[in-house]
Design an enzyme around this catalytic site. Structure first.
Site, PDB file in Angstrom:
ATOM      1  N   HIS A   1      -7.475  21.733   5.897  1.00  0.00           N
ATOM      2  CA  HIS A   1      -6.396  20.871   6.809  1.00  0.00           C
ATOM      3  C   HIS A   1      -5.863  20.387   7.939  1.00  0.00           C
ATOM      4  CE1 HIS A   1      -2.291  21.038   5.729  1.00  0.00           C
ATOM      5  NE2 HIS A   1      -1.778  21.836   7.614  1.00  0.00           N
ATOM      6  N   GLU A   2      -6.191  21.635   8.903  1.00  0.00           N
ATOM      7  CA  GLU A   2      -6.330  20.260  10.564  1.00  0.00           C
ATOM      8  C   GLU A   2      -7.061  19.357  10.271  1.00  0.00           C
ATOM      9  OE1 GLU A   2      -3.831  21.997  12.045  1.00  0.00           O
ATOM     10  OE2 GLU A   2      -3.672  24.036  10.693  1.00  0.00           O
TER      11      GLU A   2
END
Length: 238
Positions: free
Chosen positions: A98-99
């Site tokens: 996600h990051e």
């Protein structure tokens, strides 16, 4: 509108990362470092070619904080407290993926550009954007280090986009996508009756995120099955 080049954003990312490393205690746990690096390496293999050209620097911070981040220029920070909530390699991959997705989608550039346009005034910015002399004062104004690269919150649309891209990344790398839902349920439990983990402070509610991830799951499962059939079976152990 993206006002800054990839090189400029990488420079900001590097500067921010160095500031964070100077402010936080870096973990010396060889086990934690090897485990997080292993998960990251698996995700890097499925990134677009331009993001695989140089190694991603991964630093583990010795802190109970439940958090992680990625910065332009291939920088990843993971707080050791996250490992108490991300209980499997797949759950950890869901957070790191996600990051990473924020970087791939150029969300930092969007945030910084918006901030710059707001500071300058839209009318002045429109007239001055084509002037190369704008870049130097802009970079000086953006020399906020951690604030620019890390603390400014992403907006709802950016978070949803990163959820989608991150889920696809982890599935392509052979991590089980359904564990992303489990991860956010763990986050929900960790925040029950107390201040929510830092990772949740700039993110949508875990309830809405779980609902959106479930809607994306059929496609993610298809991608995962294809990756699994190709022999992509990560084996990262803490």
């Amino acid at each position: 509108m993206l006002l800054f080049s990839e090189a400029e954003m990488a420079s900001l990312g590097q500067s921010s990362f160095e500031q964070i490393k100077g402010q936080e205690k870096v973990s010396t746990s060889s086990g934690d470092n090897a485990y997080i690096q292993c998960v990251t390496n698996q995700l890097v293999t499925v990134l677009p070619p331009s993001y695989r050209q140089s190694p991603w620097e991964v630093v583990v911070f010795d802190s109970p904080e439940v958090n992680a981040f990625a910065l332009p220029g291939g920088k990843i920070g993971v707080y050791s407290g996250l490992l108490k909530v991300a209980k499997t390699q797949d759950q950890l991959a869901s957070v790191i993926g996600h990051e990473m997705a924020h970087v791939l989608a150029k969300h930092s550039n969007e945030r910084v550009s918006r901030t710059q346009l707001t500071n300058m005034g839209l009318g002045v910015a429109d007239a001055a954007l084509g002037q190369s002399g704008l870049r130097e004062p802009a970079m000086a104004a953006l020399g906020l280090g951690v604030q620019v690269g890390y603390l400014l919150p992403y907006d709802r649309q950016q978070e949803v986009e990163s959820d989608r891209l991150g889920l696809e990344l982890m599935a392509q790398a052979g991590f089980r996508p359904e564990e992303a839902v489990t991860m956010w349920r763990n986050m929900s439990a960790a925040s029950s009756g107390q201040q929510p983990p830092e990772l949740l402070s700039t993110h949508p509610s875990h309830g809405s995120r779980i609902q959106e991830l479930n809607a994306l799951m059929p496609q993610a499962q298809s991608v995962y099955q294809q990756a699994h059939s190709q022999g992509k079976v990560p084996s990262c152990r803490r």
